[in-house]
Write a protein that holds these residues in place. Structure first.
Motif, PDB file in Angstrom:
ATOM      1  N   ILE A  22      37.889  47.185  71.014  1.00 57.07           N
ATOM      2  CA  ILE A  22      37.299  47.896  69.878  1.00 57.07           C
ATOM      3  C   ILE A  22      36.779  46.902  68.844  1.00 57.07           C
ATOM      4  N   VAL A  23      37.628  45.954  68.475  1.00 53.59           N
ATOM      5  CA  VAL A  23      37.238  44.970  67.463  1.00 53.59           C
ATOM      6  C   VAL A  23      36.149  44.044  67.991  1.00 53.59           C
ATOM      7  N   VAL A  24      36.282  43.624  69.242  1.00 53.97           N
ATOM      8  CA  VAL A  24      35.337  42.657  69.781  1.00 53.97           C
ATOM      9  C   VAL A  24      33.937  43.254  69.932  1.00 53.97           C
ATOM     10  N   HIS A  25      33.845  44.560  70.111  1.00 56.10           N
ATOM     11  CA  HIS A  25      32.505  45.163  70.187  1.00 56.10           C
ATOM     12  C   HIS A  25      31.774  45.073  68.850  1.00 56.10           C
ATOM     13  N   PHE A  26      32.516  45.118  67.753  1.00 56.21           N
ATOM     14  CA  PHE A  26      31.888  44.899  66.447  1.00 56.21           C
ATOM     15  C   PHE A  26      31.361  43.474  66.345  1.00 56.21           C
ATOM     16  N   VAL A  27      32.141  42.512  66.818  1.00 56.87           N
ATOM     17  CA  VAL A  27      31.713  41.111  66.776  1.00 56.87           C
ATOM     18  C   VAL A  27      30.445  40.927  67.610  1.00 56.87           C
ATOM     19  N   ILE A  28      30.463  41.467  68.807  1.00 58.82           N
ATOM     20  CA  ILE A  28      29.299  41.347  69.691  1.00 58.82           C
ATOM     21  C   ILE A  28      28.056  41.925  69.011  1.00 58.82           C
ATOM     22  N   ALA A  29      28.196  43.126  68.486  1.00 59.55           N
ATOM     23  CA  ALA A  29      27.054  43.782  67.842  1.00 59.55           C
ATOM     24  C   ALA A  29      26.566  43.000  66.632  1.00 59.55           C
ATOM     25  N   MET A  30      27.484  42.527  65.807  1.00 55.84           N
ATOM     26  CA  MET A  30      27.079  41.799  64.600  1.00 55.84           C
ATOM     27  C   MET A  30      26.390  40.483  64.929  1.00 55.84           C
ATOM     28  N   VAL A  31      26.909  39.751  65.911  1.00 60.29           N
ATOM     29  CA  VAL A  31      26.296  38.476  66.280  1.00 60.29           C
ATOM     30  C   VAL A  31      24.914  38.706  66.873  1.00 60.29           C
ATOM     31  N   LEU A  32      24.809  39.621  67.815  1.00 57.53           N
ATOM     32  CA  LEU A  32      23.508  39.866  68.441  1.00 57.53           C
ATOM     33  C   LEU A  32      22.496  40.416  67.440  1.00 57.53           C
ATOM     34  N   PHE A  33      22.960  41.296  66.542  1.00 53.90           N
ATOM     35  CA  PHE A  33      22.060  41.836  65.526  1.00 53.90           C
ATOM     36  C   PHE A  33      21.619  40.745  64.555  1.00 53.90           C
ATOM     37  N   ALA A  34      22.502  39.814  64.235  1.00 55.05           N
ATOM     38  CA  ALA A  34      22.138  38.703  63.355  1.00 55.05           C
ATOM     39  C   ALA A  34      21.045  37.849  63.989  1.00 55.05           C
ATOM     40  N   VAL A  35      21.187  37.558  65.271  1.00 58.75           N
ATOM     41  CA  VAL A  35      20.190  36.750  65.978  1.00 58.75           C
ATOM     42  C   VAL A  35      18.850  37.486  66.035  1.00 58.75           C
ATOM     43  N   VAL A  36      18.888  38.775  66.305  1.00 64.10           N
ATOM     44  CA  VAL A  36      17.656  39.572  66.357  1.00 64.10           C
ATOM     45  C   VAL A  36      16.991  39.616  64.978  1.00 64.10           C
ATOM     46  N   CYS A  37      17.780  39.810  63.937  1.00 61.51           N
ATOM     47  CA  CYS A  37      17.213  39.832  62.572  1.00 61.51           C
ATOM     48  C   CYS A  37      16.588  38.497  62.212  1.00 61.51           C
ATOM     49  N   ASP A  38      17.247  37.399  62.596  1.00 59.27           N
ATOM     50  CA  ASP A  38      16.673  36.071  62.342  1.00 59.27           C
ATOM     51  C   ASP A  38      15.337  35.904  63.050  1.00 59.27           C
ATOM     52  N   ALA A  39      15.287  36.305  64.313  1.00 62.30           N
ATOM     53  CA  ALA A  39      14.048  36.153  65.081  1.00 62.30           C
ATOM     54  C   ALA A  39      12.931  37.013  64.505  1.00 62.30           C
ATOM     55  N   ILE A  40      13.226  38.263  64.223  1.00 66.06           N
ATOM     56  CA  ILE A  40      12.205  39.147  63.656  1.00 66.06           C
ATOM     57  C   ILE A  40      11.779  38.648  62.282  1.00 66.06           C
ATOM     58  N   GLY A  41      12.752  38.241  61.462  1.00 65.93           N
ATOM     59  CA  GLY A  41      12.440  37.716  60.136  1.00 65.93           C
ATOM     60  C   GLY A  41      11.586  36.466  60.201  1.00 65.93           C
ATOM     61  N   TYR A  42      11.872  35.606  61.163  1.00 65.19           N
ATOM     62  CA  TYR A  42      11.114  34.365  61.312  1.00 65.19           C
ATOM     63  C   TYR A  42       9.674  34.649  61.733  1.00 65.19           C
ATOM     64  N   PHE A  43       9.508  35.498  62.752  1.00 57.81           N
ATOM     65  CA  PHE A  43       8.163  35.730  63.282  1.00 57.81           C
ATOM     66  C   PHE A  43       7.323  36.669  62.415  1.00 57.81           C
ATOM     67  N   THR A  44       7.955  37.535  61.641  1.00 58.61           N
ATOM     68  CA  THR A  44       7.200  38.416  60.744  1.00 58.61           C
ATOM     69  C   THR A  44       7.137  37.866  59.316  1.00 58.61           C
ATOM     70  N   ARG A  45       7.788  36.729  59.101  1.00 58.17           N
ATOM     71  CA  ARG A  45       7.860  36.101  57.774  1.00 58.17           C
ATOM     72  C   ARG A  45       8.459  37.055  56.735  1.00 58.17           C
ATOM     73  N   ASN A  46       9.498  37.755  57.155  1.00 58.56           N
ATOM     74  CA  ASN A  46      10.190  38.704  56.278  1.00 58.56           C
ATOM     75  C   ASN A  46      11.582  38.143  55.960  1.00 58.56           C
ATOM     76  N   PRO A  47      11.727  37.421  54.843  1.00 59.47           N
ATOM     77  CA  PRO A  47      13.003  36.777  54.530  1.00 59.47           C
ATOM     78  C   PRO A  47      14.125  37.753  54.178  1.00 59.47           C
ATOM     79  N   ARG A  48      13.799  39.013  53.945  1.00 60.46           N
ATOM     80  CA  ARG A  48      14.869  39.988  53.663  1.00 60.46           C
ATOM     81  C   ARG A  48      15.780  40.175  54.872  1.00 60.46           C
ATOM     82  N   LEU A  49      15.224  39.994  56.056  1.00 61.13           N
ATOM     83  CA  LEU A  49      16.042  40.104  57.268  1.00 61.13           C
ATOM     84  C   LEU A  49      17.035  38.950  57.392  1.00 61.13           C
TER      85      LEU A  49
END
Length: 166
Positions: A22-49
């Motif tokens: 249960i706890v580890v699924h939160f970690v997985i989701a948060m880490v993967l979502f962080a990486v996705v937000c970084d990539a989208i923020g980088y390529f769209t030049r949206n620093p809010r992400l």
């Protein structure tokens, strides 16, 4: 002393069901979502992400240690028969290593955030991709432990009790 401990249930646990997944699924989701937000923020030049990514990494760092604590308890209570031991040991080693990698990336991210919250170097994106690979391999090992080896599943616990291996 053992009489003060709660009895183990049909999952071989002192509480109703496994908490580690249960706890580890939160970690997985948060880490993967962080990486996705970084990539989208980088390529769209949206620093809010980047801010979204920072907070996900921050809470993933805290959560992974909670997941490890429950993982260690549940691994200790699991009937680690010979076939499961190599996978369980590798999962444990990578889990502890992953906690260090996530904490280091969060520290790195904090320094980057303090310097300039609107800029993210490509090297951090590469590290995020590496982190994603480790997380996905760890998910694979966790899936093996539950779905192939059946740790803490009622049929496996009962079979081991009947076989006298417990």
């Amino acid at each position: 002393m053992l009489e003060y401990l709660p009895p183990l249930n049909d999952h071989n646990l002192p509480y109703p069901d496994t908490i580690h997944p249960i706890v580890v699924h939160f970690v997985i989701a948060m880490v993967l979502f962080a990486v996705v937000c970084d990539a989208i923020g980088y390529f769209t030049r949206n620093p809010r992400l980047y801010e979204v990514s920072w907070w996900n990494l921050f809470f993933a760092t805290i959560s992974i240690f909670i997941a490890i604590i429950f993982g260690q308890v549940e691994a200790g209570l699991a009937e680690a028969y010979a076939a499961v031991e190599p996978t369980l040991n590798l999962h444990t080693i990578i889990g502890w290593s992953l906690s260090g990698v996530i904490a280091a990336m969060t520290g790195w991210r904090y320094v980057l955030r303090v310097r300039d919250p609107k800029v993210l170097p490509v090297s951090f994106l590469g590290a995020g991709l590496f982190l994603t690979g480790i997380v996905l391999f760890q998910v694979y090992l966790g899936d093996l432990l539950v779905w192939v080896y059946g740790l803490h599943t009622v049929p496996v616990v009962e079979a081991l009790k009947e076989a006298g291996l417990q």
